[in-house]
Each structure stands twice: as C-alpha cells, then as structure tokens.
Write a protein that holds these residues in place. Structure first.
Motif, PDB file in Angstrom:
ATOM      1  N   LEU A  10       0.833  -1.207   0.000  1.00 48.63           N
ATOM      2  CA  LEU A  10       0.000   0.000   0.000  1.00 48.63           C
ATOM      3  C   LEU A  10       0.865   1.253   0.000  1.00 48.63           C
ATOM      4  O   LEU A  10       0.591   2.199  -0.742  1.00 48.63           O
ATOM      5  N   LEU A  11       1.933   1.268   0.798  1.00 45.08           N
ATOM      6  CA  LEU A  11       2.808   2.444   0.825  1.00 45.08           C
ATOM      7  C   LEU A  11       3.451   2.665  -0.541  1.00 45.08           C
ATOM      8  O   LEU A  11       3.588   3.808  -0.995  1.00 45.08           O
ATOM      9  N   THR A  12       3.831   1.591  -1.215  1.00 51.38           N
ATOM     10  CA  THR A  12       4.420   1.702  -2.551  1.00 51.38           C
ATOM     11  C   THR A  12       3.410   2.288  -3.528  1.00 51.38           C
ATOM     12  O   THR A  12       3.739   3.177  -4.321  1.00 51.38           O
ATOM     13  N   ILE A  13       2.169   1.821  -3.464  1.00 46.92           N
ATOM     14  CA  ILE A  13       1.116   2.331  -4.346  1.00 46.92           C
ATOM     15  C   ILE A  13       0.847   3.809  -4.068  1.00 46.92           C
ATOM     16  O   ILE A  13       0.767   4.628  -4.986  1.00 46.92           O
ATOM     17  N   VAL A  14       0.726   4.166  -2.793  1.00 47.41           N
ATOM     18  CA  VAL A  14       0.488   5.572  -2.424  1.00 47.41           C
ATOM     19  C   VAL A  14       1.656   6.441  -2.894  1.00 47.41           C
ATOM     20  O   VAL A  14       1.452   7.528  -3.454  1.00 47.41           O
ATOM     21  N   ASN A  15       2.867   5.961  -2.711  1.00 50.35           N
ATOM     22  CA  ASN A  15       4.044   6.717  -3.135  1.00 50.35           C
ATOM     23  C   ASN A  15       3.997   6.997  -4.635  1.00 50.35           C
ATOM     24  O   ASN A  15       4.216   8.132  -5.076  1.00 50.35           O
ATOM     25  N   HIS A  16       3.705   5.983  -5.433  1.00 46.64           N
ATOM     26  CA  HIS A  16       3.656   6.171  -6.889  1.00 46.64           C
ATOM     27  C   HIS A  16       2.518   7.119  -7.292  1.00 46.64           C
ATOM     28  O   HIS A  16       2.682   7.949  -8.188  1.00 46.64           O
ATOM     29  N   LYS A  17       1.376   7.006  -6.631  1.00 45.46           N
ATOM     30  CA  LYS A  17       0.251   7.903  -6.947  1.00 45.46           C
ATOM     31  C   LYS A  17       0.588   9.359  -6.623  1.00 45.46           C
ATOM     32  O   LYS A  17       0.242  10.261  -7.372  1.00 45.46           O
ATOM     33  N   VAL A  18       1.265   9.579  -5.500  1.00 41.18           N
ATOM     34  CA  VAL A  18       1.667  10.943  -5.133  1.00 41.18           C
ATOM     35  C   VAL A  18       2.664  11.486  -6.158  1.00 41.18           C
ATOM     36  O   VAL A  18       2.552  12.632  -6.603  1.00 41.18           O
ATOM     37  N   LEU A  19       3.623  10.664  -6.545  1.00 42.34           N
ATOM     38  CA  LEU A  19       4.626  11.111  -7.517  1.00 42.34           C
ATOM     39  C   LEU A  19       4.018  11.387  -8.889  1.00 42.34           C
ATOM     40  O   LEU A  19       4.477  12.270  -9.615  1.00 42.34           O
ATOM     41  N   GLU A  20       2.971  10.654  -9.259  1.00 42.20           N
ATOM     42  CA  GLU A  20       2.334  10.832 -10.563  1.00 42.20           C
ATOM     43  C   GLU A  20       1.326  11.978 -10.580  1.00 42.20           C
ATOM     44  O   GLU A  20       0.959  12.461 -11.652  1.00 42.20           O
ATOM     45  N   SER A  21       0.867  12.430  -9.441  1.00 38.98           N
ATOM     46  CA  SER A  21      -0.178  13.450  -9.370  1.00 38.98           C
ATOM     47  C   SER A  21       0.388  14.855  -9.575  1.00 38.98           C
ATOM     48  O   SER A  21       1.285  15.278  -8.842  1.00 38.98           O
ATOM     49  N   PRO A  22      -0.153  15.602 -10.547  1.00 35.50           N
ATOM     50  CA  PRO A  22       0.313  16.980 -10.726  1.00 35.50           C
ATOM     51  C   PRO A  22      -0.081  17.875  -9.543  1.00 35.50           C
ATOM     52  O   PRO A  22       0.554  18.886  -9.294  1.00 35.50           O
ATOM     53  N   HIS A  23      -1.098  17.486  -8.795  1.00 35.61           N
ATOM     54  CA  HIS A  23      -1.554  18.290  -7.656  1.00 35.61           C
ATOM     55  C   HIS A  23      -0.677  18.092  -6.424  1.00 35.61           C
ATOM     56  O   HIS A  23      -0.734  18.892  -5.488  1.00 35.61           O
ATOM     57  N   ALA A  24       0.111  17.019  -6.417  1.00 32.66           N
ATOM     58  CA  ALA A  24       0.934  16.717  -5.250  1.00 32.66           C
ATOM     59  C   ALA A  24       2.413  16.968  -5.517  1.00 32.66           C
ATOM     60  O   ALA A  24       3.263  16.512  -4.757  1.00 32.66           O
ATOM     61  N   HIS A  25       2.725  17.720  -6.567  1.00 30.39           N
ATOM     62  CA  HIS A  25       4.115  17.966  -6.939  1.00 30.39           C
ATOM     63  C   HIS A  25       4.889  18.559  -5.762  1.00 30.39           C
ATOM     64  O   HIS A  25       4.509  19.574  -5.181  1.00 30.39           O
ATOM     65  N   GLY A  26       5.986  17.903  -5.388  1.00 32.37           N
ATOM     66  CA  GLY A  26       6.822  18.389  -4.301  1.00 32.37           C
ATOM     67  C   GLY A  26       6.355  18.004  -2.919  1.00 32.37           C
ATOM     68  O   GLY A  26       7.020  18.292  -1.925  1.00 32.37           O
ATOM     69  N   MET A  27       5.203  17.342  -2.808  1.00 29.66           N
ATOM     70  CA  MET A  27       4.666  16.968  -1.506  1.00 29.66           C
ATOM     71  C   MET A  27       5.374  15.712  -0.999  1.00 29.66           C
ATOM     72  O   MET A  27       5.529  14.736  -1.728  1.00 29.66           O
ATOM     73  N   THR A  28       5.841  15.740   0.218  1.00 29.87           N
ATOM     74  CA  THR A  28       6.399  14.560   0.875  1.00 29.87           C
ATOM     75  C   THR A  28       5.802  14.453   2.271  1.00 29.87           C
ATOM     76  O   THR A  28       5.457  15.460   2.887  1.00 29.87           O
ATOM     77  N   PHE A  29       5.667  13.224   2.743  1.00 29.75           N
ATOM     78  CA  PHE A  29       5.145  13.037   4.094  1.00 29.75           C
ATOM     79  C   PHE A  29       5.507  11.651   4.604  1.00 29.75           C
ATOM     80  O   PHE A  29       5.704  10.717   3.844  1.00 29.75           O
ATOM     81  N   SER A  30       5.600  11.558   5.918  1.00 25.24           N
ATOM     82  CA  SER A  30       5.804  10.275   6.577  1.00 25.24           C
ATOM     83  C   SER A  30       4.455   9.601   6.743  1.00 25.24           C
ATOM     84  O   SER A  30       3.419  10.273   6.829  1.00 25.24           O
ATOM     85  N   LEU A  31       4.475   8.273   6.792  1.00 23.68           N
ATOM     86  CA  LEU A  31       3.218   7.538   6.875  1.00 23.68           C
ATOM     87  C   LEU A  31       3.455   6.204   7.568  1.00 23.68           C
ATOM     88  O   LEU A  31       4.460   5.531   7.303  1.00 23.68           O
ATOM     89  N   ALA A  32       2.565   5.842   8.465  1.00 22.61           N
ATOM     90  CA  ALA A  32       2.557   4.513   9.075  1.00 22.61           C
ATOM     91  C   ALA A  32       1.237   3.868   8.692  1.00 22.61           C
ATOM     92  O   ALA A  32       0.176   4.488   8.797  1.00 22.61           O
ATOM     93  N   TYR A  33       1.317   2.634   8.215  1.00 16.87           N
ATOM     94  CA  TYR A  33       0.101   1.904   7.859  1.00 16.87           C
ATOM     95  C   TYR A  33       0.232   0.478   8.358  1.00 16.87           C
ATOM     96  O   TYR A  33       1.254  -0.171   8.152  1.00 16.87           O
ATOM     97  N   GLY A  34      -0.788   0.002   9.027  1.00 16.93           N
ATOM     98  CA  GLY A  34      -0.748  -1.356   9.542  1.00 16.93           C
ATOM     99  C   GLY A  34      -2.111  -2.001   9.498  1.00 16.93           C
ATOM    100  O   GLY A  34      -3.141  -1.328   9.381  1.00 16.93           O
ATOM    101  N   VAL A  35      -2.099  -3.315   9.576  1.00 15.91           N
ATOM    102  CA  VAL A  35      -3.335  -4.090   9.674  1.00 15.91           C
ATOM    103  C   VAL A  35      -3.168  -5.067  10.820  1.00 15.91           C
ATOM    104  O   VAL A  35      -2.075  -5.591  11.068  1.00 15.91           O
TER     105      VAL A  35
END
Length: 160
Positions: A10-35
């Motif tokens: 999921l983190l890999t997918i979110v990372n790629h979506k953020v990098l591909e989004s023109p609206h998120a250009h330059g945005m970086t953030f830390s994230l914890a995800y668990g199940v």
C-alpha cells in the motif's frame, strides 16, 4: 471492500500515486500503515519516512520500529518493509509525527527511550504520563502547537 496486504505494498502504491499526481508535486510526508487481525492480534506494519513506532509489551519489554526508507513522494526508488508482530492483551503502540520528534530531539537525544520508559509506568495511565512529559518539554522549549505538526497516537489492545 478490498484490503491491500502487505502494508508495504500500500505504501508503494500511495508513493507512486503521489509522484504521478500533478496536484501533489513536491509533496512529501511520513506515513505509518498497519493491519491487525482482531481475533489473534497478528499485526503487520509498514513505515515511510521518520514515523517511529514504540511497542510496549504488557510485560514491560520495549521494541522500537523505525524506517530508513524515504518519505512518501520523495523518490520512486524506495523500499518499504513490513514489521510483523502479535499484539497481546495489554500491549501498547505509540506513534509520533516527525514534527514532534524534531522538537523533542532538541531537548533529549534519547527521547524514544524516555517515552518508552513512560509507556511502562503502571501507576499512571500511559497517556497521562506521556502527555504530561510532552507538555513539559513543549513548555520548556516555548513551542507553539499552532505552528507545528504535533501528533501522537496511543493504541492499547484490550483482552479479546
């Protein structure tokens, strides 16, 4: 509803979506995800960036999970790892944001050890102990909570 496992995927997918989004250009953030499987406590956790997670076992043992991976949105070439463990009744997880860690590291280089110790206290509710200590540090530094990202999450597994 589809659950994506492992969390690192999921983190890999979110990372790629953020990098591909023109609206998120330059945005970086830390994230914890668990199940977590609520029946047996089996937990899988993935971390992006500098979100430390402290696991305090009911018996007082402490384990700190940290990530050496890049924050989401920083680079397409990064690897997120899954941490697997079982949460037993009475175990606690404490998560802090990067902003809070940055501020607290100014006052104590062993801030994770201090917070871990507070998690072991049985005479105080752990949230009260952690909150009182954090408030003392913030007052000492004169930090305004209006201008910093100060987030703390404490989870405790109750008996099944």
């Amino acid at each position: 509803m589809k659950v994506i496992q492992p969390p690192s995927l999921l983190l890999t997918i979110v990372n790629h979506k953020v990098l591909e989004s023109p609206h998120a250009h330059g945005m970086t953030f830390s994230l914890a995800y668990g199940v977590m499987n609520h029946r047996d406590g089996r937990t899988r956790l993935a971390l992006a960036g500098s979100v430390p997670v402290i696991l305090c076992r009911n018996n007082g043992d402490i384990q700190v999970f940290e990530s050496d991976s890049a924050p989401v949105g920083q680079t397409a070439v990064t690897r997120y790892d899954d941490h697997e463990f079982v949460l037993q009744a009475g175990d606690r997880l404490l998560m802090l944001t990067h902003g809070l860690m940055r501020i607290l590291n100014k006052t104590s280089p062993s801030v994770l050890n201090t917070l871990s110790g507070l998690m072991k206290l049985s005479t105080l509710e752990p949230l009260d102990a952690v909150y009182n200590t954090l408030q003392h540090w913030l007052d000492t530094l004169g930090v305004s909570t209006d201008t910093e990202d100060l987030t703390l999450l404490l989870l405790e597994r109750s008996a099944p």
